[in-house]
Structure formats: structure tokens, C-alpha cells
Design a protein around this motif. Sequence first.
Motif, short mmCIF file in Angstrom:
data_model
loop_
_atom_site.label_atom_id
_atom_site.label_comp_id
_atom_site.label_asym_id
_atom_site.label_seq_id
_atom_site.Cartn_x
_atom_site.Cartn_y
_atom_site.Cartn_z
N THR A 196 -5.61 4.98 -7.44
CA THR A 196 -4.10 4.28 -6.15
C THR A 196 -5.83 3.86 -5.28
OG1 THR A 196 -3.20 5.64 -6.72
CG2 THR A 196 -2.75 5.44 -4.13
N ASP A 197 -6.73 4.38 -5.04
CA ASP A 197 -8.02 4.33 -3.35
C ASP A 197 -8.28 3.14 -3.86
OD1 ASP A 197 -7.81 6.01 -1.44
OD2 ASP A 197 -9.01 7.31 -3.17
N GLN A 217 0.39 -1.86 -0.11
CA GLN A 217 0.18 0.31 0.39
C GLN A 217 0.91 1.20 -0.29
OE1 GLN A 217 -0.56 -1.92 1.87
NE2 GLN A 217 -2.47 -2.27 2.65
N ASP A 252 -5.59 9.53 -8.39
CA ASP A 252 -6.24 9.33 -7.30
C ASP A 252 -6.79 8.40 -6.89
OD1 ASP A 252 -7.97 10.04 -4.79
OD2 ASP A 252 -5.95 11.45 -4.34
N LYS A 260 4.04 5.91 -5.63
CA LYS A 260 3.93 6.30 -6.88
C LYS A 260 2.97 7.51 -6.87
CE LYS A 260 4.62 1.46 -8.29
NZ LYS A 260 4.05 0.03 -8.55
N LEU A 261 2.03 7.65 -6.24
CA LEU A 261 1.20 8.28 -6.61
C LEU A 261 1.67 9.61 -6.29
CD1 LEU A 261 -2.10 9.96 -6.94
CD2 LEU A 261 -2.73 9.27 -5.20
N HIS A 289 2.24 1.63 -3.24
CA HIS A 289 1.03 2.77 -4.24
C HIS A 289 1.17 4.17 -4.43
CE1 HIS A 289 -0.26 -1.06 -6.91
NE2 HIS A 289 -0.54 -0.99 -5.21
N ILE A 290 0.79 4.55 -2.66
CA ILE A 290 0.87 6.06 -1.75
C ILE A 290 2.02 6.62 -2.95
CG2 ILE A 290 0.80 7.38 -0.14
CD1 ILE A 290 -0.75 5.10 1.06
#
Length: 371
Positions: free
Chosen positions: A143-144, A59, A140, A65-66, A62-63
Motif C-alpha cells: 500500500t505504501d 490514494q 502495508d 482497501k488496506l 488504497h488506504i
Amino acid sequence: MIPGVGFDMCAAAPQCSMGAWPRRRRLGPLAAVSLCPMSYVAKVGAQPQQSALQPAGVQAAHIAKLWNLSLIVCGIVFALVLLATLVALIRNGRHAATPAQTTQPPDLSSLTRPEHRTRRIVIGVSVMSVIVLVGLIVADVLTDRALSKLPVDDPLRIDMVGAQWWWQASYRPEGGRPGFVTANELHVPVGRPIVVSLQAADVIHSFWVPNLHGKKDLLPGIDTTIEFRADQPGVYRGQCAEYCGAEHALMAMLVVAEPRERYAAWVARQARPAAQSADAVALQGRAVFERASCAHCHTVRGSSAQGTPGPDLTHLMSRETIAAGVLANTPQNLAAWIRDPDALKPGTTMPAVPLSDTDRVAVVRWLRTLQ
């Protein structure tokens, strides 16, 4: 808003008002079997981390990368705005008015004459801005969705309670072994999903271990959960990320991600009652602890101390810090904390315990046996 990445002035700093990370204490005879996090850190060659830019779980990756995408896009936009401003300043300098022109009235013909080229530029830039913003919104949302798709088959379940200003972690019974309670320090097996049930004991808190996931609020009267998985062994620092009172900045925790064999050994030790000591001074300290107000606030399994308002101290010496990360877990700091906790953490709900110097030394001697 990047999911789970809001920044708090106190929470974002890895050592927020705590000074340097506590130095390792000199270990006693039980060093050979010690599983304390700093010993583990030394073995894996890392240091306690608190950074969303160094993901150690899926997780957090992923954050990150965003965040990188948002940083690149916003950096390009910022550079283009500066470039446009620079061009405008240069062009304005080339067309500076001469002394003869300063007495002439300004040219206002552009107010009635259409400026097609300028209009096309403004429209084009506006359309590009909308496209960029929509793209960031899509990223966004994706990613969520990715954060919510962590497989949670056979998870480790932990109940976490946030209070002013410390963390209580309750490990549920599993595999035939009893559950147990610890404080301000989580141990988790690498590669296994972790489901943490979150509750607030008083005000709003926020659970945040940036190397492993984003934030999740703890709301009074509302149970929430957060799921994460540590894919790399190491020690990661967590922090309350929602202002919760005077000592918000001193409400930290450690998350120790270990290979499964090492984690199983830690669990086996934590599930046992407190060790019994034959040392006369330690036995005196236990008696003082049980008859003083300490026993009304703290639990030590295997003794008559069964208090619940404060942290469970059954295996106190397996933790690297005390007072939710404020102090290294040393005899000197234990004695100072017992003598006057408010001087070290103003506003703490732990009262000063009125003990004689002899009794305080004995209590600390006994607490040091709680491995």
C-alpha cells in the motif's frame, strides 16, 4: 499501522466540538455567480464528508482497501479466540469436580508427562499467527508503494501553511494568471494531480483530508509535500490531525473538488483584487478597517491593508465559513467574531477589535462586498 490512518480523538469526529454543520446563509444579489462550496454541494447532491471509508481519490482508495483487509483479518482472529474460549469454558463445565474429588490432591502428572497434542496445537497456532502478521506487513508495504506511485504530470501546486489555528493556502502563478492567497478552503480540479507543499508556522500540525489521502505532518523548519488527486466532485472536510494546542479540534478546512471549467472560473475570480463598492456605509467600513489594527494583520488586495499574520480577506465572502470552520460566514457571525473572537475560539491569536457598534456594522458591510 495503516499508512496515513492514525486516529486522533478530536480529528476523527467530522464535527468535533463544532455542533451541526453551519446552515446555508441567504445569498445576496451575487448568488447567480456564486461558487461557494455549499452551493456546489447542493448541485452535486452531496454533503461535506470526512470519512476514510468513503474514498474520493486513488490514494484514499488504497488506504480503504488496506483497512478493509485488516478489519476482516482481525475480525476472524477475534472470532476464533472467542470460539476457543467458549469451547474451553464448556469443557471445563463438563469436568467440574464432584464433592468427593474436592478433598483429593490435584493431578500434576501433566508437568512431567509430554502433551504432544497440546504442543502441536500451540505450535500450529503460533505459526499461523506469524503468517498472518507477515501478510499484513506485506500488504502495508504494498500500500505504501501504491501511494507513492501517483502520476504527478502537470500538477497543480499549492503552498499550505498551518498555524494556530487556521490554514493559509497560496496558489502559485499558472497559465499567465497571477498567484493568490486564500484561507481554510482549497478548490481543486477533478482528475488533476495536486501537489501541496506543507509548512508549519509554529508547532507541529498534520494535514488530513481522509476522503482524499492519509495524514502528512507539518514540521517547523522542515518542508514536506503531499500529493493527491480528487476523482469525484464534491466537498470534503479536512482537519488538523496532530494535537497543536487548545483549539486543535477547531482547525478545519474544506477541499472543494470541481470540474475543470468551474475551477477555472473560481481561479479567475480569486486572482482579481477585491471588488470596489460605491455604498457609503461600506466605504466607511473600509476606512475604519484600514486605520484600525485590522489592516496590520490582514491583506485585502486593492486596499491599503497588507498585513500578513492573519488570513487574506480579499475574497472573504466566497468562503462558506470563518475562523477555520468554527462559524458559518454570516453578517451576525462576522460581527460577533470581530467583537470578541476569544469567546468563540478561546486562545485564538486574533485580538478583540475595539470598535463602536456603528463602526462594526460598517466594517461588516464592507467585508460583505469582498466576493
